[in-house]
Structures are given as structure tokens and as C-alpha cells.
Scaffold this motif. Sequence first.
Motif: not given
Ligand code: ZN
Length: 314
Positions: A177, A222, A70, A74-75
Amino acid sequence: MPAAAVTCIDLDYLGLPGAAVAFLVEIPDHEIAHRILVECGPEACRPKLESELARLGIEPDLIDAVALTHIHLDHAGAAGGFAARGARVLVHPRGVRHLVDPAKLVASSRRVHGGRFDRHYGEPIACPAERVESVEHGEVARFGQATFRAVETPGHAKHHHAWLLEHAGGRECFTGDVAAMLVPGTDFISVPAPATDFDPLAWDRSLAELERLGPDRLWLTHGGRIDEAAEFLARARQRVAEEAQILFEVAREPSDESAIERYRGWLHPRAEAAGVPEPMRHAFLGRAFMEMNLAGVRKLLKDRAEGKADAPRG
Ligand SMILES: [Zn+2]
């Protein structure tokens, strides 16, 4: 045909080891190798990612493709840097326009993160439109004998795919996530429920679909590699359900302050009992995390009230 190899590359995201990784997938194909990144982290971490790739003997222009789960920064924030050097970028149809023109995404992230934005995320480089490939649910990208299949998995984000890699060594699922996150160094699953897309009913259906697909391993952006895939998916389902439940309860508190205090009083003792030390609770389950989730459930309740999101039946 030899198996593909998956390497976790720690990004030092937020300056914290284990907070986020990118996955390098190397797929041998006769004399050549295909090299795919699944996730690429934020632009602020691209120097770290590129230096780790260099240590493995891989210059950025040798990356054939970046497969994104997505477009949260942070990705996906560093995707433009790889696209500029020739990589294809595979993304959910809803993500395409934000990669080509990140301005809106940046503005909303700056609003949420303020002064932390530049340090933690950094301004993404726009992806050249011709490099970005919109991938629908069920579509497959083939690299030699291996395939990446997109699995639409909303719940954390509406524009979310998990990627199922099928190769000679088995079936790997890169979960972004949708299988939630691990607090680094612990077995505690934390559930990120951000506005504007948090939807626990959709999330549960997404996890049920991954259970049905039955991958051999999970790879959490993560959290890294998980060998007990079925057991973990079942735990993630349970954690999403209970986190949603407490969020619905605390959202009824009269003030943000009392909502956060009540949420903390529920979340932190559980994390502590699961062996998450205080500094890690502060870093990963602290005020910023709880405010994000409270905003997520408030937006969901608003959408349900306006008929824009499914409400539970019965
Ligand atoms: Zn994330």
C-alpha cells in the motif's frame, strides 16, 4: 536464464473485481520452477485464490513462499493456509508475532469492521512459527537466479516492506500500500491512511526511496501492474501530501459529521473529475474509507502531541 513471470490474480475482495490481487511469481531454475506468492489476500478470499491457482495447474502445496508487504488482513489473512501446506512466509519483523498468533489483529479488525468482518476478511489460520521468517530492511531472499529484497517503507503501516524482485527481465517492485491504491478501472489514486500507523512524513521518505531504487514496473496490491513506475511514484507522493493536508484540515472540524462532510466535499469532486463514477466513489471512497482516514489522522495528531511521531520541521 529466462525471466520470472508475474501473474495478477484477482481475489474478488469485497465482492468487487479489481479491489485486490495476489501476485504469483514463477521463477524458472533449470528443471524446476520456484513459485512465490506476493500477498495472499484475506482468508475469506483463499478459496478464490486457490481455485485460480488450480486453473494455472498449481496446487497450494507447490507454493514455496509467501512474501507479505504487511500484515493487514486484506494482504496477509490467508498466509496461514499456505504455511500449513509448507510455504515459508517472509514478513517484516514487527509482523511475525501477529502471523503466529492472529488473535489481537482479529479482535481489532472485528472492532473496526463489525458485521462485515466475516464476509470481507474471515478468521485467519495461525502460521506455524517455524514457517515464518522475519526479514529486515535490505535482506534478500534468493530463488534460483532471482532475488527478493525487502525495502522498509512505513507511512501506511509501520510494519511495511515493499519487495524488489530483481531477475533477468528487470526490476519489479511490489508496493503493497506504499504507492497507495487505484480505484478499479480508473487512474484515480486513493490514499489509505488508517490508524494506528498513518505517517505522511515517513510515507514521503518511503516513496523517495522507491524512486531512488528506480524499478522498471510497479505492482500494486490494490491496482495491479503499472508500467510507468517513475511517473506513478511521483503522482503517489503528491497524492499522499495533499490527502494529508486535507485530513489535517478536516480533523479540526468540531464534529465527526462535519469533518466527513468537508472531506467528502473535497475528495469526491476530485474523483469525479478523474472519471470515477458514483457507484465506485460510494464503494471505494465512501463513508467507511473516510472514517478510516479520519481516525488515522486523529491518531497521528495524538501521537505527535505526545512526542511519539515526527512533526514537520520549521
Ligand atoms: Zn491494503
